[in-house]
Write a protein that holds these residues in place. Structure first.
Motif, PDB file in Angstrom:
ATOM      1  N   GLN A  19       0.804  -1.224   0.000  1.00 44.68           N
ATOM      2  CA  GLN A  19       0.000   0.000   0.000  1.00 44.68           C
ATOM      3  C   GLN A  19       0.837   1.274   0.000  1.00 44.68           C
ATOM      4  O   GLN A  19       0.354   2.337  -0.392  1.00 44.68           O
ATOM      5  CB  GLN A  19      -0.990   0.002   1.176  1.00 44.68           C
ATOM      6  CG  GLN A  19      -0.396  -0.298   2.530  1.00 44.68           C
ATOM      7  CD  GLN A  19      -0.399  -1.772   2.869  1.00 44.68           C
ATOM      8  OE1 GLN A  19      -0.270  -2.619   1.999  1.00 44.68           O
ATOM      9  NE2 GLN A  19      -0.543  -2.083   4.151  1.00 44.68           N
ATOM     10  N   SER A  21       3.126   2.001  -2.005  1.00 42.56           N
ATOM     11  CA  SER A  21       3.443   2.392  -3.381  1.00 42.56           C
ATOM     12  C   SER A  21       2.269   3.046  -4.093  1.00 42.56           C
ATOM     13  O   SER A  21       2.402   3.514  -5.227  1.00 42.56           O
ATOM     14  CB  SER A  21       3.882   1.156  -4.180  1.00 42.56           C
ATOM     15  OG  SER A  21       2.809   0.236  -4.316  1.00 42.56           O
ATOM     16  N   HIS A  22       1.114   3.116  -3.434  1.00 44.04           N
ATOM     17  CA  HIS A  22      -0.080   3.650  -4.095  1.00 44.04           C
ATOM     18  C   HIS A  22      -0.023   5.179  -4.181  1.00 44.04           C
ATOM     19  O   HIS A  22       0.442   5.843  -3.242  1.00 44.04           O
ATOM     20  CB  HIS A  22      -1.345   3.218  -3.341  1.00 44.04           C
ATOM     21  CG  HIS A  22      -2.590   3.372  -4.146  1.00 44.04           C
ATOM     22  ND1 HIS A  22      -3.280   4.558  -4.223  1.00 44.04           N
ATOM     23  CD2 HIS A  22      -3.264   2.482  -4.919  1.00 44.04           C
ATOM     24  CE1 HIS A  22      -4.338   4.398  -5.014  1.00 44.04           C
ATOM     25  NE2 HIS A  22      -4.352   3.151  -5.440  1.00 44.04           N
ATOM     26  N   GLU A 236     -10.006   1.350  -2.574  1.00 41.36           N
ATOM     27  CA  GLU A 236      -9.279   1.552  -3.833  1.00 41.36           C
ATOM     28  C   GLU A 236      -7.813   1.159  -3.684  1.00 41.36           C
ATOM     29  O   GLU A 236      -7.246   0.468  -4.551  1.00 41.36           O
ATOM     30  CB  GLU A 236      -9.385   3.015  -4.262  1.00 41.36           C
ATOM     31  CG  GLU A 236      -8.618   3.329  -5.542  1.00 41.36           C
ATOM     32  CD  GLU A 236      -8.656   4.805  -5.924  1.00 41.36           C
ATOM     33  OE1 GLU A 236      -7.841   5.212  -6.769  1.00 41.36           O
ATOM     34  OE2 GLU A 236      -9.499   5.551  -5.359  1.00 41.36           O
ATOM     35  N   ILE A 237      -7.197   1.589  -2.604  1.00 43.30           N
ATOM     36  CA  ILE A 237      -5.779   1.284  -2.386  1.00 43.30           C
ATOM     37  C   ILE A 237      -5.570  -0.220  -2.282  1.00 43.30           C
ATOM     38  O   ILE A 237      -4.666  -0.781  -2.917  1.00 43.30           O
ATOM     39  CB  ILE A 237      -5.268   1.994  -1.118  1.00 43.30           C
ATOM     40  CG1 ILE A 237      -5.280   3.512  -1.328  1.00 43.30           C
ATOM     41  CG2 ILE A 237      -3.848   1.517  -0.766  1.00 43.30           C
ATOM     42  CD1 ILE A 237      -5.033   4.318  -0.060  1.00 43.30           C
ATOM     43  N   ASP A 240      -6.133  -1.967  -5.694  1.00 43.34           N
ATOM     44  CA  ASP A 240      -5.053  -1.724  -6.651  1.00 43.34           C
ATOM     45  C   ASP A 240      -3.766  -2.452  -6.258  1.00 43.34           C
ATOM     46  O   ASP A 240      -3.058  -3.003  -7.120  1.00 43.34           O
ATOM     47  CB  ASP A 240      -4.764  -0.227  -6.752  1.00 43.34           C
ATOM     48  CG  ASP A 240      -5.882   0.547  -7.437  1.00 43.34           C
ATOM     49  OD1 ASP A 240      -6.753  -0.097  -8.051  1.00 43.34           O
ATOM     50  OD2 ASP A 240      -5.886   1.787  -7.337  1.00 43.34           O
ATOM     51  N   CYS A 241      -3.451  -2.438  -4.971  1.00 38.93           N
ATOM     52  CA  CYS A 241      -2.162  -2.980  -4.518  1.00 38.93           C
ATOM     53  C   CYS A 241      -2.168  -4.489  -4.355  1.00 38.93           C
ATOM     54  O   CYS A 241      -1.103  -5.113  -4.319  1.00 38.93           O
ATOM     55  CB  CYS A 241      -1.767  -2.333  -3.193  1.00 38.93           C
ATOM     56  SG  CYS A 241      -1.413  -0.569  -3.341  1.00 38.93           S
TER      57      CYS A 241
END
Length: 285
Positions: A19, A21-22, A236-237, A240-241
Motif C-alpha cells: 500500500q 506504493s499507491h 481503492e488502495i 489496486d495494490c
C-alpha cells in the motif's frame, strides 16, 4: 546508536508493504508511512504467533509422537519435536517483540483476527474429513518449504529497527533447518501413500499453496482507515495494490522451490496433478 535512537529507524522495508506504493499514499508523509509500516509488521508478527502454534505445531506434534500412521525413524520424530519447541518460541517472541515495539514507539497495534486465514486453509479438503490429518500435514509441508522475501530481505537491511532484523534473522536460521526437514518428510510421506491418496494429495497441494500465501487484506484496510483514509479510498488502495495478478506473481515467486520439490518427487505426474497446478496459475501451460 542507543536503544532510544534505534526506535526511530524503519519498522519494515517499504517495498514489502504494497500500500505504500499507491499514489494516494503521500510519499512525503513520513508519519503516515511509518504508521502503515508499523501495522504491517505487527500483522506479520501476530500472524506468526498464531500460525506457528495453530498450524505448524498441531501437525508437527503428531510427527513427533508417532501418530501420523507413517513409518518414521526415531531420529525423525526427535527432529520434529525440536521443531515444535522452535515454533513455540517463535510464537512467544513474535508477541514479545510486538509489545516491546508498541511500548517504545507509542504506536499501538490494531486488532488482528487469525480466524479467516485458518478457516480458509482448513477449508481445503473439508469435503473429505477422513483425510483431515493428512491435509494438516500437507499444510505444514507447504508452508515450511516456501521462501518469502521477508525472511531473505529483512535481516540485512540496516535501515530497520535492530530487534526486527535480529528477530527475523533468528527465525530465518531456524526455518532453513525446518525447510530441509519438511522437504525430506514429504518424500517419506509421498512414498507411503497409495495411488488413490497420491491423486488426492496432488489435487489439494495447489490450493494449499495459494491459501498459504494469499495476503490478508483486512489488516491493510483497517490500517488505512485508522490513518484517515475514507472507506472508498481504503478500498481503492487495497484493490489496486493486491490485484489478482500482482498477488499471483508473488505467490509463484515464493512457492518456486516448493513446486520444484513436488515436481521432482512426481506430484505433477499424477493424473490431474499438472492440471491442478495450472488451474491455480502456479505453473505455465
Amino acid at each position: 546508536m542507543d536503544i532510544e535512537d534505534d526506535i526511530h529507524k524503519a519498522f519494515f522495508p517499504e517495498h514489502l508493504v504494497p500500500q505504500l506504493s499507491h499514489p494516494l499514499v503521500d510519499p512525503d508523509d513520513h508519519q503516515l508511512r511509518r504508521y502503515l509500516s508499523a501495522q504491517h509488521l505487527y500483522q506479520w508478527l501476530r500472524f506468526t504467533m498464531h500460525f506457528e502454534v495453530g498450524v505448524v505445531c498441531r501437525a508437527t506434534q503428531r510427527i513427533a509422537d508417532g501418530s501420523t500412521g507413517l513409518s518414521l525413524t526415531d531420529a525423525t520424530r526427535m527432529d520434529a519435536y525440536k521443531i515444535v519447541v522452535d515454533e513455540g518460541y517463535h510464537s512467544l517472541y513474535s508477541l514479545d517483540v510486538q509489545q516491546q515495539l508498541e511500548f517504545r514507539s507509542g504506536i499501538k497495534g490494531l486488532d488482528y483476527d487469525f480466524g479467516p486465514f485458518i478457516a480458509g486453509l482448513d477449508a481445503v479438503g473439508e469435503d473429505m474429513p477422513q483425510h483431515r490429518q493428512l491435509v494438516q500435514l500437507l499444510q505444514v509441508v507447504v508452508f515450511e518449504t516456501l521462501i518469502t522475501s521477508i525472511l531473505s530481505d529483512i535481516p540485512n537491511d540496516e535501515s530497520l529497527i535492530d530487534i526486527v532484523r535480529t528477530t527475523v534473522r533468528d527465525h530465518a536460521i531456524d526455518e532453513g533447518r525446518h525447510h530441509a526437514f519438511f522437504a525430506n518428510f514429504f518424500k517419506h510421506l509421498w512414498g507411503q501413500l497409495d495411488p488413490s491418496l497420491r491423486k488426492l494429495v496432488a489435487g489439494y497441494l495447489p490450493s494449499l499453496i495459494v491459501r498459504s500465501l494469499q495476503p490478508a487484506t483486512s489488516p491493510a484496510h483497517a490500517a488505512l482507515a485508522a490513518s484517515g483514509f475514507s472507506e472508498a479510498q481504503a478500498r481503492e488502495i487495497v484493490s489496486d495494490c493486491y490485484s489478482r495478478e500482482t498477488v499471483l506473481t508473488g505467490i509463484r515467486r515464493s512457492a518456486a522451490k516448493t513446486i520444484q520439490l513436488f515436481e521432482q518427487i512426481g506430484v505433477l505426474d499424477i493424473p490431474g496433478g499438472r492440471e491442478a497446478f495450472l488451474a491455480e496459475g502456479l505453473i505455465a501451460g
